[in-house]
Design an enzyme around this catalytic site. Structure first.
Site, PDB file in Angstrom:
ATOM      1  N   GLU A 328      74.579  38.519 -28.649  1.00  0.00           N
ATOM      2  CA  GLU A 328      74.356  39.428 -29.787  1.00  0.00           C
ATOM      3  C   GLU A 328      73.126  39.048 -30.604  1.00  0.00           C
ATOM      4  O   GLU A 328      72.718  39.783 -31.488  1.00  0.00           O
ATOM      5  CB  GLU A 328      75.582  39.424 -30.711  1.00  0.00           C
ATOM      6  CG  GLU A 328      76.808  40.145 -30.182  1.00  0.00           C
ATOM      7  CD  GLU A 328      77.715  39.256 -29.354  1.00  0.00           C
ATOM      8  OE1 GLU A 328      77.227  38.246 -28.795  1.00  0.00           O
ATOM      9  OE2 GLU A 328      78.923  39.566 -29.269  1.00  0.00           O
ATOM     10  N   LYS A 436      94.834  23.719 -34.619  1.00  0.00           N
ATOM     11  CA  LYS A 436      95.404  23.691 -35.963  1.00  0.00           C
ATOM     12  C   LYS A 436      96.574  22.725 -35.989  1.00  0.00           C
ATOM     13  O   LYS A 436      97.654  23.024 -35.523  1.00  0.00           O
ATOM     14  CB  LYS A 436      95.819  25.092 -36.400  1.00  0.00           C
ATOM     15  CG  LYS A 436      94.613  25.980 -36.537  1.00  0.00           C
ATOM     16  CD  LYS A 436      94.971  27.424 -36.827  1.00  0.00           C
ATOM     17  CE  LYS A 436      93.771  28.310 -36.579  1.00  0.00           C
ATOM     18  NZ  LYS A 436      93.656  28.828 -35.214  1.00  0.00           N
TER      19      LYS A 436
HETATM   20  P1  ADP Z   1      79.510  34.750 -23.511  1.00  0.00           P
HETATM   21  O1  ADP Z   1      80.554  34.781 -24.584  1.00  0.00           O
HETATM   22  O2  ADP Z   1      79.316  36.003 -22.769  1.00  0.00           O
HETATM   23  O3  ADP Z   1      79.485  33.505 -22.703  1.00  0.00           O
HETATM   24  P2  ADP Z   1      77.292  34.016 -25.136  1.00  0.00           P
HETATM   25  O4  ADP Z   1      76.421  33.202 -24.297  1.00  0.00           O
HETATM   26  O5  ADP Z   1      76.715  35.058 -25.971  1.00  0.00           O
HETATM   27  O6  ADP Z   1      78.184  34.754 -24.257  1.00  0.00           O
HETATM   28  O7  ADP Z   1      78.205  33.050 -25.985  1.00  0.00           O
HETATM   29  C1  ADP Z   1      77.877  32.721 -27.299  1.00  0.00           C
HETATM   30  C2  ADP Z   1      78.753  31.632 -27.792  1.00  0.00           C
HETATM   31  O8  ADP Z   1      78.526  30.427 -27.078  1.00  0.00           O
HETATM   32  C3  ADP Z   1      78.487  31.251 -29.222  1.00  0.00           C
HETATM   33  O9  ADP Z   1      79.092  32.132 -30.125  1.00  0.00           O
HETATM   34  C4  ADP Z   1      79.075  29.845 -29.274  1.00  0.00           C
HETATM   35  O10 ADP Z   1      80.467  29.864 -29.407  1.00  0.00           O
HETATM   36  C5  ADP Z   1      78.757  29.297 -27.928  1.00  0.00           C
HETATM   37  N1  ADP Z   1      77.553  28.473 -28.007  1.00  0.00           N
HETATM   38  C6  ADP Z   1      76.300  28.805 -27.687  1.00  0.00           C
HETATM   39  N2  ADP Z   1      75.474  27.756 -27.866  1.00  0.00           N
HETATM   40  C7  ADP Z   1      76.215  26.731 -28.325  1.00  0.00           C
HETATM   41  C8  ADP Z   1      75.945  25.385 -28.725  1.00  0.00           C
HETATM   42  N3  ADP Z   1      74.734  24.865 -28.658  1.00  0.00           N
HETATM   43  N4  ADP Z   1      76.977  24.626 -29.163  1.00  0.00           N
HETATM   44  C9  ADP Z   1      78.220  25.129 -29.226  1.00  0.00           C
HETATM   45  N5  ADP Z   1      78.535  26.377 -28.868  1.00  0.00           N
HETATM   46  C10 ADP Z   1      77.552  27.180 -28.424  1.00  0.00           C
END
Ligand code: ADP
Length: 543
Positions: A328, A436
């Site tokens: 997004e 939690k």
């Molecule tokens: P999908 O949900 O389709 O795998 P995304 O790649 O858009 O797609 O996922 C985004 C999510 O990935 C973020 O909202 C977060 O939860 C996680 N994320 C991305 N980069 C990091 C990071 N460096 N550390 C922790 N979580 C991450």
């Protein structure tokens, strides 16, 4: 009073024009799906993209039409993107790692008219083709000699199809807010959601990315992260924009294959999710390989373990930029790029900063709030819902009425985070993954990060398991490195003193593999299902 400057729409295909004019001979090297390496350059990519644009028009594809791609990172995928963009059609990258039913749902929801597929996915498409009524034709990204016999509707080998058009074509011009690309998020709950990028948001995102992922025309970048994972984090726009060479890995993303590309083509920058780097580091450990040319790696998609940053930095001399973002957000949100006040940090203190997901680039605003939407302080301790705003952040999903934004126009990322007084954000968890325990939250990411620092551990996940007294308690699930053995006591002993006592996992289980999502993240939902009936030793004691 309005400014009196020219109206020069920010269109993605202007990037490949700029690259062809200024950096025309810079190489674009790909591992082809057929096997051999393929060499081209930005001038040729543009010439072929113009032919693709013309050929697409001949097939009746026009402004606003969706063209799906089911493909790895190769020069053919790259030039197809620019060809599609150049007539105002919309590239729709489909993640082939999704379940076939999800792929069907996504293609039908997007109403794609055409699909461009790698050879790899022809059998998959054949199985679902009769459920894809909007697809009028399939272009197989190969040449006539490699074209398989197929039952796919109106299928043609890409090179033959392309040969039917010359490059005598002028890009279309249109409003910069025109849709450029689509990518569906995995949608762990409910149906996948369609994110629709615009030309303007893609171009601005490329400028934004340059602030923290500092590449120049002298760099050679290997985006291991696929185009279908959030635009390969923008690198196929950013690299041509500044004239950096590209190396595209095709279908082979294992440690040995990535290593071969890194060394053979003297790659200086690369980007991928932690699981890819895990495979590379294991390969290096086994073979004694070195990384003399690699300067920096962008690691994101899920939390980058501290041990990984340390190994890259201390053992291989590679700078790690930890990045956070999401489909997004086009996708870059924050990076752990060092601000001036941290420039002289060393050792553990440096790792403390680098391990955080980091600060925003210009073009992204963020805040954390409580459940009622009240803004929380940036003290590095208080955690809340992470919300973002910016010109490359989704405002709505495709064909979906849900109101995504709060009253100030911020998008709720679904992540829980802290932000410190320097503006460095740290993800605690996905909101649905936090554990939690007795009304307090335990960060599964923190514990996982520590556990993978154990020399025998290859991968670790922490999930909440039902507990009669505390509602949930953490369970540590561990995959050991090849040939290693370890005990529960050894694991817990390693964590002791490094985290609050009540964060200590109540039990440890050793497994041979941890499930991953289509974008390489630990699949917590599946893992929780797998351990749903698991009885913690502490649960028995509490009853
Ligand atoms: P999908 O949900 O389709 O795998 P995304 O790649 O858009 O797609 O996922 C985004 C999510 O990935 C973020 O909202 C977060 O939860 C996680 N994320 C991305 N980069 C990091 C990071 N460096 N550390 C922790 N979580 C991450």
């Amino acid at each position: 009073m309005l400014g009196l400057m020219q109206d020069w729409p920010l269109l993605c295909h202007r990037i490949i024009d700029h690259a062809a004019i200024n950096y025309g001979q810079r190489p674009v090297i790909s591992r082809s799906i057929e096997g051999p390496m393929h060499h081209t350059n930005y001038a040729e990519v543009r010439t072929r993209a113009l032919r693709i644009a013309k050929r697409l028009e001949r097939d009746g594809i026009k402004l606003g039409d969706r063209v799906a791609t089911l493909a790895w990172n190769t020069w053919r995928h790259l030039e197809s993107w620019y060809g599609i963009l150049g007539i105002g059609a919309i590239y729709h990258t489909v993640n082939p790692r999704l379940f076939p039913e999800q792929i069907v749902w996504i293609i039908n929801h997007a109403q794609d008219r055409m699909i461009m597929t790698d050879l790899t996915f022809v059998p998959l498409l054949e199985k679902i083709a009769d459920k894809l009524p909007t697809i009028e034709r399939t272009i197989v990204l190969t040449d006539g000699a490699h074209m398989p016999a197929t039952t796919l509707r109106n299928a043609v080998p890409y090179e033959d199809w392309l040969a039917e058009a010359d490059g005598d074509f002028a890009w279309k011009s249109f409003d910069e807010n025109t849709a450029a690309g689509m990518c569906y998020t995995s949608g762990t709950t409910g149906h996948p959601k369609g994110v629709v990028y615009s030309h303007r948001s893609n171009v601005l995102h490329s400028f934004m990315a340059l602030q923290s992922f500092r590449i120049t025309s002298r760099d050679t970048t290997l985006p291991v992260v696929p185009l279908f994972h959030a635009n390969a984090w923008g690198l196929v726009f950013t690299s041509p924009m500044i004239g950096g060479a590209l190396v595209l890995p095709g279908a082979r993303l294992d440690g040995a294959s990535v290593y071969e590309l890194l060394t053979e083509y003297k790659v200086t920058c690369s980007a991928a999710v932690p699981t890819i780097w895990l495979m590379l580091l294991q390969h290096l450990e086994k073979t004694g390989g070195r990384l003399p040319d690699l300067r920096q790696v962008l690691i994101g998609g899920s939390a980058c373990p501290r041990a990984m940053i340390k190994t890259f930095q201390d053992k291989y001399g590679v700078d790690v930029i930890h990045g956070w973002g999401m489909t997004e957000m086009s996708p870059l949100g924050t990076t752990s790029d060092l601000k001036a006040e941290f420039a002289s940090l060393q050792g553990e203190a440096l790792l403390d900063v680098k391990q955080k997901q980091g600060h925003t680039q210009f073009g992204v605003e963020m805040k954390i709030t409580d459940d009622a939407g009240r803004t929380l302080p940036w003290d590095g301790k208080t955690f809340g819902r992470l919300k973002v705003r910016g010109p490359a952040v989704a405002g709505a999903y495709y064909r979906d009425e849900t109101d995504l934004l709060d009253e100030d126009g911020f998008f709720d990322t679904g992540d829980v985070a802290t932000i410190d007084r320097h503006g460095y954000m740290q993800i605690t968890d996905r909101s649905k993954d936090v554990i939690k325990s007795g009304g307090e939250w335990i960060s599964s990411i923190d514990v996982e990060n520590l556990a993978v620092g154990h020399p025998k551990v290859a991968e670790a996940a922490v999930i909440g398991v039902a507990h009669p007294k505390w509602a949930e308690r953490p369970l540590l699930v561990v995959v050991l490195k090849e040939g290693q053995t370890a005990t529960k006591e050894e694991m817990l002993g390693f964590l002791e003193g490094k985290i609050a006592k009540w964060w200590m996992p109540d039990d440890v289980v050793f497994v041979t593999a941890i499930p991953h999502t289509a974008t390489g993240k630990i699949q917590k939902t599946t893992l929780r299902e797998q351990f749903t009936d698991y009885v913690l030793p502490t649960a028995v004691a509490a009853e």
